[in-house]
Design a protein around this motif. Structure first.
Motif, PDB file in Angstrom:
ATOM      1  N   GLU A  85     -50.619   5.233  25.060  1.00  0.00           N
ATOM      2  CA  GLU A  85     -51.168   4.173  24.189  1.00  0.00           C
ATOM      3  C   GLU A  85     -52.696   4.117  24.304  1.00  0.00           C
ATOM      4  OE1 GLU A  85     -51.004   0.581  21.720  1.00  0.00           O
ATOM      5  OE2 GLU A  85     -49.733   2.337  21.990  1.00  0.00           O
ATOM      6  N   LEU A  86     -53.187   4.265  25.538  1.00  0.00           N
ATOM      7  CA  LEU A  86     -54.630   4.224  25.780  1.00  0.00           C
ATOM      8  C   LEU A  86     -55.320   5.400  25.083  1.00  0.00           C
ATOM      9  CD1 LEU A  86     -56.931   2.757  27.307  1.00  0.00           C
ATOM     10  CD2 LEU A  86     -56.502   4.281  29.239  1.00  0.00           C
ATOM     11  N   ASP A  87     -54.734   6.578  25.188  1.00  0.00           N
ATOM     12  CA  ASP A  87     -55.302   7.772  24.544  1.00  0.00           C
ATOM     13  C   ASP A  87     -55.310   7.638  23.022  1.00  0.00           C
ATOM     14  OD1 ASP A  87     -55.722   8.906  26.973  1.00  0.00           O
ATOM     15  OD2 ASP A  87     -53.963  10.239  26.929  1.00  0.00           O
ATOM     16  N   THR A  88     -54.182   7.171  22.472  1.00  0.00           N
ATOM     17  CA  THR A  88     -54.052   7.012  21.016  1.00  0.00           C
ATOM     18  C   THR A  88     -55.090   6.043  20.472  1.00  0.00           C
ATOM     19  OG1 THR A  88     -51.672   7.443  21.137  1.00  0.00           O
ATOM     20  CG2 THR A  88     -52.476   6.380  19.137  1.00  0.00           C
ATOM     21  N   CYS A  89     -55.173   4.875  21.090  1.00  0.00           N
ATOM     22  CA  CYS A  89     -56.102   3.835  20.626  1.00  0.00           C
ATOM     23  C   CYS A  89     -57.563   4.258  20.823  1.00  0.00           C
ATOM     24  CB  CYS A  89     -55.840   2.513  21.343  1.00  0.00           C
ATOM     25  SG  CYS A  89     -54.227   1.797  20.954  1.00  0.00           S
ATOM     26  N   SER A  90     -57.845   4.862  21.963  1.00  0.00           N
ATOM     27  CA  SER A  90     -59.230   5.275  22.261  1.00  0.00           C
ATOM     28  C   SER A  90     -59.713   6.357  21.307  1.00  0.00           C
ATOM     29  CB  SER A  90     -59.344   5.778  23.705  1.00  0.00           C
ATOM     30  OG  SER A  90     -59.002   4.758  24.599  1.00  0.00           O
ATOM     31  N   SER A  91     -58.821   7.259  20.951  1.00  0.00           N
ATOM     32  CA  SER A  91     -59.220   8.353  20.050  1.00  0.00           C
ATOM     33  C   SER A  91     -59.376   7.863  18.607  1.00  0.00           C
ATOM     34  CB  SER A  91     -58.208   9.506  20.098  1.00  0.00           C
ATOM     35  OG  SER A  91     -56.937   9.058  19.680  1.00  0.00           O
ATOM     36  N   ARG A  92     -58.666   6.791  18.236  1.00  0.00           N
ATOM     37  CA  ARG A  92     -58.745   6.256  16.868  1.00  0.00           C
ATOM     38  C   ARG A  92     -59.995   5.396  16.666  1.00  0.00           C
ATOM     39  NH1 ARG A  92     -59.074   6.042  11.864  1.00  0.00           N
ATOM     40  NH2 ARG A  92     -58.010   4.439  10.668  1.00  0.00           N
ATOM     41  N   ILE A  93     -60.465   4.743  17.736  1.00  0.00           N
ATOM     42  CA  ILE A  93     -61.584   3.787  17.624  1.00  0.00           C
ATOM     43  C   ILE A  93     -62.844   4.385  16.974  1.00  0.00           C
ATOM     44  CG2 ILE A  93     -63.295   2.518  19.028  1.00  0.00           C
ATOM     45  CD1 ILE A  93     -60.957   0.779  18.820  1.00  0.00           C
ATOM     46  N   PRO A  94     -63.364   5.553  17.416  1.00  0.00           N
ATOM     47  CA  PRO A  94     -64.628   6.051  16.835  1.00  0.00           C
ATOM     48  C   PRO A  94     -64.554   6.289  15.330  1.00  0.00           C
ATOM     49  CG  PRO A  94     -64.106   7.244  18.853  1.00  0.00           C
ATOM     50  CD  PRO A  94     -62.903   6.440  18.495  1.00  0.00           C
ATOM     51  N   SER A  95     -63.457   6.949  14.859  1.00  0.00           N
ATOM     52  CA  SER A  95     -63.344   7.222  13.418  1.00  0.00           C
ATOM     53  C   SER A  95     -63.152   5.926  12.639  1.00  0.00           C
ATOM     54  CB  SER A  95     -62.192   8.186  13.137  1.00  0.00           C
ATOM     55  OG  SER A  95     -60.969   7.651  13.597  1.00  0.00           O
ATOM     56  N   LEU A  96     -62.439   4.960  13.231  1.00  0.00           N
ATOM     57  CA  LEU A  96     -62.226   3.668  12.577  1.00  0.00           C
ATOM     58  C   LEU A  96     -63.541   2.901  12.453  1.00  0.00           C
ATOM     59  CD1 LEU A  96     -60.023   1.913  11.349  1.00  0.00           C
ATOM     60  CD2 LEU A  96     -59.535   0.997  13.620  1.00  0.00           C
TER      61      LEU A  96
END
Length: 361
Positions: A85-96
């Motif tokens: 969950e941490l990896d998924t959310c962290s990787s989505r944050i910059p593009s979002l």
């Protein structure tokens, strides 16, 4: 940009979204079409921002919860799920964050409108008219692929084929925001059909893309418009050259003249011509907006001089070059068959980068 400052900015827009949501159901607003349309557009724009804001908040909450589990939980399975969950959310944050910043930059206010496109054969005589016809075919095929409707308003055919001039409207979602990049001079290098010795010639055609003005965008007084009727010209047919169905409108204050002879009905021709006339008057004001941002952005040809050379189509090498972003592609046949989206995508990316830079978000 710090997470909290971005959220603060977004939270302010959530309040406005809720306010607009209430306003568009107000009977007083519904009775004022101009205000209703404006608020409805603002609602659609804010809806995208609010959806992105909700996803952003969800990702931040996901990171916080995952870290809490990793700090307190000993169960290996739970810890593994928290890491994912941490990896998924962290990787989505910059593009979002980039998506949100772009949504916060004011777009061209006309991007969502339909468009009126005119193509004129330029230098090169008969070959320029043939090339103008090739461009019209390219745009028609592209519009078909997008599910947009193309309607010809007026045209003048070339002596060896193609068009000296062709004017058409394009109706669909976000048409002007995409086709506006096509305004300017399109240059072709090839052996013309009329050339007997096999020499490569350079010809050109100009493309102008105008946002289509709605009735509530600009008021044109009937007393300011002179209406002329005349017989349609063109290929044979029962109604051609026999009825006065073609319409010419002259806007007396500006001298702008438009005509439409594509429909058999005088009423339909007048309605089409009126839409084009409104759009041409509206474009005078819109050009001031385009000129204002011309010095800031280099990629959008519609921000400045329509006489600027924007693209070269080189047939011997099968090459298309867009001079605004130094993009060269070697798939000329596919592009002329309507596959212009890859070029437009690159122009949109380049312009978005400039919009973000100029906004300094």
């Amino acid at each position: 940009m710090a997470e909290n400052s971005l959220l603060e900015k977004l939270d302010g827009l959530v309040s406005r979204f809720e306010e607009v949501q209430t306003l568009i159901t107000d009977p007083a607003v519904l009775a004022d079409m101009k205000r209703f349309v404006k608020l409805n557009k603002e609602y659609r724009d804010l809806e995208k921002i609010v959806a992105a804001r909700n996803e952003y908040q969800q990702m931040l909450n996901g990171i916080e919860e995952a870290r809490m589990i990793l700090d307190t939980e000993n169960d290996p399975e739970m810890r593994e799920m928290a890491k994912e969950e941490l990896d998924t959310c962290s990787s989505r944050i910059p593009s979002l964050e980039e998506e949100i910043k772009l949504l916060l930059v004011p777009a061209d206010p006309e991007d969502s409108k339909n468009a009126i496109v005119e193509i004129r054969g330029g230098t090169g005589g008969d070959e320029a008219a043939i090339f103008a016809g090739d461009l019209f075919r390219m745009y028609t095929k592209y519009c078909e692929s997008k599910g947009w409707r193309v309607e010809v308003t007026d045209h003048s055919e070339g002596t060896s084929g193609g068009f000296k001039e062709i004017i058409f409207s394009v109706t669909g979602e976000g048409v002007y925001g995409i086709l506006k990049y096509e305004s300017g001079v399109h240059r072709v290098q090839r052996v013309p059909q009329t050339e007997t010795q096999g020499r490569v010639h350079t010809s050109a055609a100009t493309v102008a893309v105008l946002p289509e003005a709605e009735e509530f965008d600009i008021e044109v007084k009937e007393s300011d418009v002179r209406v002329d009727t005349f017989c349609s010209s063109g290929a044979g047919g029962q109604s051609v050259n026999t009825t006065y169905s073609a319409i010419r409108l002259v806007h007396i204050p500006t001298g702008i003249t438009v005509q439409c002879q594509d429909e058999k009905s005088q009423h339909k021709n007048k309605a089409k011509a009126m839409t084009e006339l409104r759009s041409r008057i509206y474009a005078i004001e819109h050009q001031k907006y385009l000129d204002e941002i011309a010095s800031k952005r280099k990629t959008m040809v519609s921000t400045g001089d329509r006489s600027a050379k924007i693209r070269t189509y080189n047939y011997p090498q099968g090459r298309v070059t867009d001079h605004r972003i130094n993009l060269t592609m070697y798939n000329l046949a596919a592009i002329m068959d309507g596959e212009v989206q890859p070029i437009l995508d690159q122009l949109i990316v380049a312009e978005n980068a400039e919009r973000l830079k100029e906004s300094e978000l």
